[in-house]
Design a protein around this motif. Structure first.
Motif, PDB file in Angstrom:
ATOM      1  N   ASP A 176      -2.356   2.815  11.614  1.00  0.00           N
ATOM      2  CA  ASP A 176      -3.658   2.300  11.413  1.00  0.00           C
ATOM      3  C   ASP A 176      -3.708   2.088   9.873  1.00  0.00           C
ATOM      4  OD1 ASP A 176      -4.203   2.842  13.992  1.00  0.00           O
ATOM      5  OD2 ASP A 176      -5.255   4.968  13.287  1.00  0.00           O
ATOM      6  N   ASP A 177      -3.077   2.642   8.983  1.00  0.00           N
ATOM      7  CA  ASP A 177      -3.381   2.261   7.542  1.00  0.00           C
ATOM      8  C   ASP A 177      -3.102   0.818   7.389  1.00  0.00           C
ATOM      9  OD1 ASP A 177      -3.929   4.532   6.561  1.00  0.00           O
ATOM     10  OD2 ASP A 177      -1.950   5.145   5.915  1.00  0.00           O
ATOM     11  N   VAL A 178      -1.670   0.280   7.721  1.00  0.00           N
ATOM     12  CA  VAL A 178      -1.412  -1.199   7.651  1.00  0.00           C
ATOM     13  C   VAL A 178      -2.056  -1.972   8.395  1.00  0.00           C
ATOM     14  CG1 VAL A 178       0.691  -2.445   7.445  1.00  0.00           C
ATOM     15  CG2 VAL A 178       0.869   0.023   6.828  1.00  0.00           C
ATOM     16  N   SER A 179      -2.219  -1.628   9.643  1.00  0.00           N
ATOM     17  CA  SER A 179      -3.111  -2.540  10.603  1.00  0.00           C
ATOM     18  C   SER A 179      -4.250  -2.744  10.100  1.00  0.00           C
ATOM     19  CB  SER A 179      -3.383  -1.876  12.106  1.00  0.00           C
ATOM     20  OG  SER A 179      -1.892  -1.646  12.514  1.00  0.00           O
ATOM     21  N   ASN A 180      -5.135  -1.824   9.503  1.00  0.00           N
ATOM     22  CA  ASN A 180      -6.645  -1.950   9.193  1.00  0.00           C
ATOM     23  C   ASN A 180      -6.377  -2.622   7.687  1.00  0.00           C
ATOM     24  OD1 ASN A 180      -7.640  -0.453  11.140  1.00  0.00           O
ATOM     25  ND2 ASN A 180      -7.644   1.503   9.817  1.00  0.00           N
ATOM     26  N   LEU A 181      -5.200  -2.555   6.939  1.00  0.00           N
ATOM     27  CA  LEU A 181      -5.229  -3.473   5.757  1.00  0.00           C
ATOM     28  C   LEU A 181      -4.915  -4.917   6.010  1.00  0.00           C
ATOM     29  CD1 LEU A 181      -4.785  -3.507   2.696  1.00  0.00           C
ATOM     30  CD2 LEU A 181      -2.349  -3.298   3.056  1.00  0.00           C
ATOM     31  N   ILE A 182      -4.325  -4.998   6.832  1.00  0.00           N
ATOM     32  CA  ILE A 182      -4.228  -6.568   7.339  1.00  0.00           C
ATOM     33  C   ILE A 182      -5.382  -7.157   7.717  1.00  0.00           C
ATOM     34  CG2 ILE A 182      -2.970  -8.097   8.873  1.00  0.00           C
ATOM     35  CD1 ILE A 182      -0.256  -6.044   8.757  1.00  0.00           C
ATOM     36  N   GLY A 238       0.174  11.388  10.386  1.00  0.00           N
ATOM     37  CA  GLY A 238       1.459  11.289  11.278  1.00  0.00           C
ATOM     38  C   GLY A 238       1.657   9.890  11.510  1.00  0.00           C
ATOM     39  N   LEU A 239       2.588   9.396  12.287  1.00  0.00           N
ATOM     40  CA  LEU A 239       3.020   8.183  12.112  1.00  0.00           C
ATOM     41  C   LEU A 239       1.662   7.081  12.634  1.00  0.00           C
ATOM     42  CD1 LEU A 239       5.021   5.811  12.551  1.00  0.00           C
ATOM     43  CD2 LEU A 239       5.790   6.412  14.889  1.00  0.00           C
ATOM     44  N   ARG A 240       0.898   7.565  13.863  1.00  0.00           N
ATOM     45  CA  ARG A 240      -0.282   6.890  14.105  1.00  0.00           C
ATOM     46  C   ARG A 240      -1.232   6.506  12.945  1.00  0.00           C
ATOM     47  NH1 ARG A 240      -1.792   6.957  19.708  1.00  0.00           N
ATOM     48  NH2 ARG A 240      -0.078   8.134  21.078  1.00  0.00           N
ATOM     49  N   THR A 241      -1.370   7.601  12.026  1.00  0.00           N
ATOM     50  CA  THR A 241      -2.086   7.403  10.819  1.00  0.00           C
ATOM     51  C   THR A 241      -1.633   6.230  10.048  1.00  0.00           C
ATOM     52  OG1 THR A 241      -2.378  10.099  10.875  1.00  0.00           O
ATOM     53  CG2 THR A 241      -3.405   8.550   8.795  1.00  0.00           C
ATOM     54  N   PRO A 282       0.778  -1.184   0.003  1.00  0.00           N
ATOM     55  CA  PRO A 282      -0.193   0.064  -0.011  1.00  0.00           C
ATOM     56  C   PRO A 282       0.868   1.371   0.040  1.00  0.00           C
ATOM     57  CG  PRO A 282       0.296  -0.822   2.199  1.00  0.00           C
ATOM     58  CD  PRO A 282       0.944  -1.861   1.417  1.00  0.00           C
ATOM     59  N   SER A 283       0.292   2.419  -0.497  1.00  0.00           N
ATOM     60  CA  SER A 283       0.988   3.645  -0.167  1.00  0.00           C
ATOM     61  C   SER A 283       0.367   4.194   1.123  1.00  0.00           C
ATOM     62  CB  SER A 283       0.413   4.511  -1.491  1.00  0.00           C
ATOM     63  OG  SER A 283       1.165   4.103  -2.650  1.00  0.00           O
ATOM     64  N   LEU A 284       1.180   4.740   1.800  1.00  0.00           N
ATOM     65  CA  LEU A 284       0.518   5.175   3.082  1.00  0.00           C
ATOM     66  C   LEU A 284      -0.302   6.678   3.082  1.00  0.00           C
ATOM     67  CD1 LEU A 284       3.873   4.608   5.266  1.00  0.00           C
ATOM     68  CD2 LEU A 284       1.623   3.235   5.084  1.00  0.00           C
TER      69      LEU A 284
END
Length: 260
Positions: free
Chosen positions: A88-94, A82-85, A65-67
């Motif tokens: 969440d991007d990657v955690s939600n994708l998984i 930021g970093l938290r965003t 994914p692109s962040l």
């Protein structure tokens, strides 16, 4: 510490399926994995385009994914990104992809992200791979690990949107890299590097640190931290953007990790 210099020949055996692979090797290759590849600063999911075909050719699933706020998602950047965003991007994708036994790979700034993801969805992960990447502890930001970045980023702020940091000039990059990234790098929110890691993983996950040692090598101290923590550290005689210059070597290491 191991070297990855011999990985090219191994990679060729994996990728073209030569008969010299023994039966045990072939059985190991048959174990399909999901790789989630997290890019670094100013790039996007596109930066894995030379590497991912090697993984997919062996039947593995690859998500790159692109962040939020960069590359094809640059229009979503805000001062609060930021970093938290990105965690969440990657955690939600998984989670939404229902991925299991994920091999989670982070390049450069991506190391900040995958460490946070490992704290959020450890049950879905099998292995972490830090590709010349940040390896933070709870409460540390990227600037804490590479303090010189703080001043460097100040000089890269956009005048009209000072919360965004423009990419490094492609003229400073080797020609073989500049030709690939030209017109594809995008500014990124400065909050990504100033925001500290909110939570560290509470469980031990298998992890590998791949240290790119060609000069200039920015992550020597981080690689030393990885080694001191007991993490497996492998070295690659390549520059920081090895995912563009040495994709086959890195793919060979990732495929070997998938067999573990």
């Amino acid at each position: 510490m191991r070297t990855a210099k011999s990985n090219s020949s191994k990679a060729m055996r994996l990728f073209v399926g030569q008969s010299s692979c023994n039966n045990q090797y072939q059985r190991e290759i048959a174990v399909m994995r999901t790789f989630v590849l997290v890019h670094g600063s100013w790039t996007g999911g596109w930066c894995w385009e030379q590497l991912r075909p090697y993984l997919e050719a062996q039947g593995h699933r690859v998500l790159a994914p692109s962040l939020t706020g960069v590359a094809d998602r640059h229009h979503l950047a805000t001062e609060e990104t930021g970093l938290r965003t990105h965690i969440d991007d990657v955690s939600n994708l998984i989670e939404w992809e229902r991925a299991e036994n994920v091999i989670l790979v982070g390049h450069s700034y991506g190391g900040m992200v995958i460490t946070g993801v490992a704290a959020k969805v450890p049950q879905r992960l099998a292995h972490l791979v830090y590709l010349d990447a940040f390896l933070p502890r709870k409460g540390e930001s990227a600037w804490d690990l590479l303090p010189w970045l703080r001043d460097a980023f100040q000089s890269l702020r956009l005048s009209d949107r000072p919360w965004l940091v423009r990419p490094v000039a492609t003229g400073t990059l080797p020609p073989e890299i500049a030709s690939v990234v030209e017109d594809r790098l995008t500014p990124m929110p400065i909050r990504t590097h100033e925001e500290p890691l909110p939570t560290a993983p509470s469980v031990d996950l298998a992890a590998t640190y791949l240290h790119c040692v060609a000069e200039p090598s920015h992550f020597n101290e981080v690689a030393a931290r990885a080694s001191a923590s007991g993490m497996e550290v492998k070295t690659l005689d390549a520059g920081h953007m090895a995912l563009l210059t040495h994709p086959m070597d890195i793919a060979a290491i990732l495929l070997h990790t998938a067999m573990a």
